[in-house]
Design a protein around this motif. Structure first.
Motif, mmCIF file in Angstrom:
data_model
loop_
_atom_site.group_PDB
_atom_site.id
_atom_site.type_symbol
_atom_site.label_atom_id
_atom_site.label_comp_id
_atom_site.label_asym_id
_atom_site.label_seq_id
_atom_site.Cartn_x
_atom_site.Cartn_y
_atom_site.Cartn_z
ATOM 1 N N GLU A 1 -10.971 -34.082 -55.048
ATOM 2 C CA GLU A 1 -9.794 -33.849 -54.208
ATOM 3 C C GLU A 1 -9.248 -32.465 -54.537
ATOM 4 O OE1 GLU A 1 -5.368 -35.217 -54.933
ATOM 5 O OE2 GLU A 1 -6.540 -36.883 -54.114
ATOM 6 N N SER A 2 -8.774 -31.778 -53.497
ATOM 7 C CA SER A 2 -8.121 -30.487 -53.687
ATOM 8 C C SER A 2 -6.959 -30.405 -52.710
ATOM 9 C CB SER A 2 -9.125 -29.353 -53.437
ATOM 10 O OG SER A 2 -8.531 -28.108 -53.707
ATOM 11 N N ARG A 3 -5.890 -29.698 -53.112
ATOM 12 C CA ARG A 3 -4.674 -29.600 -52.312
ATOM 13 C C ARG A 3 -4.254 -28.145 -52.144
ATOM 14 N NH1 ARG A 3 -1.644 -34.381 -52.452
ATOM 15 N NH2 ARG A 3 -2.766 -35.958 -53.612
ATOM 16 N N ALA A 4 -3.550 -27.890 -51.051
ATOM 17 C CA ALA A 4 -2.947 -26.571 -50.831
ATOM 18 C C ALA A 4 -1.667 -26.765 -50.032
ATOM 19 C CB ALA A 4 -3.894 -25.652 -50.073
ATOM 20 N N VAL A 5 -0.599 -26.125 -50.471
ATOM 21 C CA VAL A 5 0.642 -26.177 -49.697
ATOM 22 C C VAL A 5 0.453 -25.356 -48.429
ATOM 23 C CG1 VAL A 5 2.103 -26.555 -51.714
ATOM 24 C CG2 VAL A 5 1.676 -24.222 -50.907
ATOM 25 N N PHE A 6 1.168 -25.746 -47.383
ATOM 26 C CA PHE A 6 1.069 -25.005 -46.127
ATOM 27 C C PHE A 6 1.399 -23.537 -46.373
ATOM 28 C CE2 PHE A 6 2.201 -28.916 -43.303
ATOM 29 C CZ PHE A 6 0.949 -29.464 -43.547
ATOM 30 N N GLY A 7 0.586 -22.677 -45.785
ATOM 31 C CA GLY A 7 0.758 -21.244 -45.948
ATOM 32 C C GLY A 7 -0.264 -20.632 -46.883
#
Length: 185
Positions: free
Chosen positions: A160-166
């Motif tokens: 799993e990997s995440r990124a905040v919008f932008g």
């Protein structure tokens, strides 16, 4: 959102789904009937943003919106995914609830209602992993982030990997590019 408390046989679910009024999506996830409102405009724009970025890099792939997939693993399942990435023409000739074996990625965007978001975060994630779908991308409008899950094994995604919008979100193979999340909301 309404969730049935007992398992529903597939034939009963299909009759219920066929009779659902416009504006409602009816799905069968892990033996439970899930009813959610139809997507709003922001939801559609998020799906299109991801689809455009994929098609720009992979002209032979398409983002099919609102595609019904048979996601049976341990139980019968029917999911109407917000987006299914597959080779052009993959769904030609398939029934309403299609075989997901040629799907490279499924995309879900949380609805406008926070109380519906856990279905996308957990229930659908697990159903897609159990069905062996290689990549699951969640656009979580309530948390302001994009989350990618990949490499299903034993009914769960291993990564799993995440990124905040932008910011950029690295998509795993077979995509292998950084998704620009700046247009997501």
């Amino acid at each position: 959102m309404t969730v049935a408390q007992t398992e529903v046989p597939l034939d009963e679910f299909e009759a219920l789904a066929a009779a659902a009024p416009d504006g409602l999506h009816v799905e069968l996830i892990d033996g439970r009937v899930i009813v959610t409102p139809a997507p709003d405009g922001d939801h559609d724009e998020n799906v299109m943003s991801v689809g455009d970025q994929i098609r720009e890099r992979f002209p032979a792939l398409r983002m099919y919106q609102e595609r019904g997939l048979s996601v049976a693993a341990y139980r019968a399942g029917r999911a109407r995914v917000d987006g299914a990435v597959a080779p052009a023409g993959y769904f030609r000739g398939q029934p309403s609830w299609s075989d997901p074996s040629g799907v490279l990625m499924v995309l879900e965007v949380t609805s406008g209602r926070e109380e519906d978001a856990d279905v996308d975060r957990t229930d659908k994630r697990d159903a897609y992993a159990q069905a062996g779908l290689p990549v699951y991308l969640l656009i979580d409008r309530h948390r302001g982030e994009a989350v990618v899950h990949w490499e299903p094994e034993g009914g769960r995604y291993r990564h799993e990997s995440r990124a905040v919008f932008g910011s950029k979100l690295a998509l795993p193979e077979p995509f292998g590019f950084d998704l620009d999340t700046s247009e997501l909301a």
